[in-house]
Design a protein around this motif. Structure first.
Motif, PDB file in Angstrom:
ATOM      1  N   LEU A  63     -34.433  -7.168 -35.198  1.00  0.00           N
ATOM      2  CA  LEU A  63     -34.796  -6.214 -36.243  1.00  0.00           C
ATOM      3  C   LEU A  63     -35.231  -6.920 -37.526  1.00  0.00           C
ATOM      4  CD1 LEU A  63     -31.942  -3.558 -35.854  1.00  0.00           C
ATOM      5  CD2 LEU A  63     -34.373  -3.214 -35.374  1.00  0.00           C
ATOM      6  N   SER A  64     -34.622  -8.071 -37.800  1.00  0.00           N
ATOM      7  CA  SER A  64     -34.940  -8.798 -39.027  1.00  0.00           C
ATOM      8  C   SER A  64     -36.301  -9.472 -38.973  1.00  0.00           C
ATOM      9  CB  SER A  64     -33.867  -9.861 -39.297  1.00  0.00           C
ATOM     10  OG  SER A  64     -34.028 -10.974 -38.415  1.00  0.00           O
ATOM     11  N   LEU A 106     -30.263  -8.867 -42.349  1.00  0.00           N
ATOM     12  CA  LEU A 106     -31.409  -8.209 -42.973  1.00  0.00           C
ATOM     13  C   LEU A 106     -31.612  -8.683 -44.403  1.00  0.00           C
ATOM     14  CD1 LEU A 106     -30.935  -4.582 -41.597  1.00  0.00           C
ATOM     15  CD2 LEU A 106     -32.650  -6.266 -40.880  1.00  0.00           C
ATOM     16  N   ALA A 159     -25.248  -6.822 -39.641  1.00  0.00           N
ATOM     17  CA  ALA A 159     -26.612  -6.319 -39.781  1.00  0.00           C
ATOM     18  C   ALA A 159     -27.104  -6.458 -41.213  1.00  0.00           C
ATOM     19  CB  ALA A 159     -26.674  -4.857 -39.334  1.00  0.00           C
ATOM     20  N   ALA A 207     -29.913  -8.212 -31.101  1.00  0.00           N
ATOM     21  CA  ALA A 207     -30.616  -7.010 -31.543  1.00  0.00           C
ATOM     22  C   ALA A 207     -30.928  -7.060 -33.033  1.00  0.00           C
ATOM     23  CB  ALA A 207     -29.779  -5.778 -31.213  1.00  0.00           C
ATOM     24  N   VAL A 208     -29.957  -7.461 -33.847  1.00  0.00           N
ATOM     25  CA  VAL A 208     -30.166  -7.469 -35.292  1.00  0.00           C
ATOM     26  C   VAL A 208     -31.118  -8.582 -35.707  1.00  0.00           C
ATOM     27  CG1 VAL A 208     -29.049  -7.666 -37.540  1.00  0.00           C
ATOM     28  CG2 VAL A 208     -27.955  -6.356 -35.729  1.00  0.00           C
TER      29      VAL A 208
END
Length: 398
Positions: free
Chosen positions: A140-141, A115, A111, A136-137
């Motif tokens: 998010l990014s 990010l 993660a 998922a990550v």
């Protein structure tokens, strides 16, 4: 389930008809296993602890007062042990001061890395199926998640499709080797081509190697050891899989100092640090002898074979597993093309739970893998023997 659900684009979650996010399929299968008393071979964690010496070291560290924040990079004791491990097994020599950080499991390392390195307009390339947290990550990014397919039965990539998946926007190629959920292990032909393509497109290679010591009959090759790879590769691993202490959440990342520094900048605002006494204990675990490392792989291969026997007796087509905790089967051998529906039936039908492989895919990949199921064999031998006996009744119960 009573509500109408459909799979989200990342394949890992269920979406209600009104668009709200529902429970993940992993939670659903675990709940079904608990409600029915089924043997849960869906979740990939051991049901017995690792070496007693490591547990005792954690107790000693607690008693000695190692109970406050560790340095953000991790304790020097563990970072030094990681550097020694990398040199011992792979002839890699990361600097523990600037080229290694300790994380709250490999998941945080992944993660923090994504990010730190990608955002809107960038692409992150993974193989498909892919470990569910990757999608998922990446989401998010703000980056776009692209994939290259792994093809059954051996789950190796088509090299032309791999090359076609790279674009000028590919910022990171994220590799899981040995690979969850397929159990594939990639050799120098695949890894070398990834290095060539990453160099061509100036992409960073992020390699998740948490199953590095759990291969069966072949050697794990870190991609960072290949020519031209080290300067653009971040290597991630953890203690959970190797030592069977998944709940301790001790992971690490190593690579070029400037990339590690970028990841550390993000990581300090996630967990900052964690597990101080566990870090000290794992430092000692990394120094265990070669007999330990050989033994864990040999023991796990035997467990794989026990479960494979039960799966074959069930009439399922068992696909090769060269590493990890996992083995996949094709339910099409029983005339079943919807593995997700079968996974929901198995706990009450025969008292065994598994995860459908389509949930590790985007929509196109889900269609390609729609008849595949993943089983975990990181359980006690007695549990696997009972699971195998239950599986052997599947054909009669369908």
């Amino acid at each position: 389930m009573s509500a109408p659900w459909q799979r989200t684009a990342d394949g890992a979650n269920l979406l209600a008809a009104d668009g709200s996010l529902g429970v993940t399929i992993f939670e659903e299968i675990t709940t079904l296993a608990q409600e029915t008393g089924a043997i849960n071979l869906g979740q990939g964690f051991p049901d017995e602890d690792g070496p007693a010496s490591i547990k005792e070291a954690a107790r000693a560290a607690i008693a000695a007062g190692a109970n406050q924040y560790a340095p953000g990079k991790g304790t020097m004791e563990l970072r030094t042990a990681i550097a020694t491990h990398q040199e011992r097994f792979y002839a890699l020599t990361p600097d523990p001061e600037t080229e290694i950080i300790v994380t709250t499991g490999a998941t945080e390392a992944i993660a923090a890395t994504l990010l730190a390195l990608v955002g809107p307009g960038d692409e992150v390339l993974t193989f498909e199926p892919f470990y569910d947290s990757y999608g998922a990550v990446v989401g998010l990014s703000g980056a776009t998640h692209t994939t290259a397919p792994l093809l059954a039965p051996d789950f190796q990539p088509d090299m032309d499709a791999l090359e076609a998946a790279f674009t000028e926007r590919t910022k990171v190629v994220l590799i899981n080797n040995p690979h969850n959920p397929t159990g594939a292990v990639f050799g120098t032909d695949v890894l070398g081509r990834i290095v060539e393509l990453a160099a061509k497109y100036d992409a960073v290679i992020v390699t998740d190697e948490v199953y590095e010591h759990l291969t069966f009959g072949l050697r794990h090759i870190p991609i960072a050891t290949l020519p031209g790879a080290a300067e653009r590769t971040l290597t991630i691993s953890s203690a959970g899989k190797t030592f069977s202490f998944t709940g301790w959440k001790i992971g690490w990342l190593s690579g070029p100092a400037e990339l590690v520094a970028a990841v550390r900048t993000v990581k300090q605002f996630l967990s900052y640090s964690s597990g101080t006494p566990f870090q000290n204990a794992i430092a000692g675990g990394l120094a265990l002898g070669d007999d330990f490392y050989r033994g864990i792989a040999t023991d796990l291969a035997g467990k794989r074979d026990i479960l494979s026997g039960g799966l074959r007796a069930a009439g399922l087509k068992v696909l090769p597993s060269q590493g990890t905790y996992f083995i996949n089967v094709d339910a099409a051998a029983l005339g079943i093309t919807d593995a997700t529906a079968l996974a929901r039936r198995l706990p009450s039908l025969i008292g065994v739970a598994a995860i459908p492989v389509p949930v590790f895919c985007h929509r196109e990949g889900a269609e390609r893998t729609k008849s595949l199921l993943r089983f975990a064999f990181c359980k006690k031998t007695s549990v696997l023997e009972e699971a195998a006996a239950r599986l052997a009744t599947l054909k009669d119960r369908l």
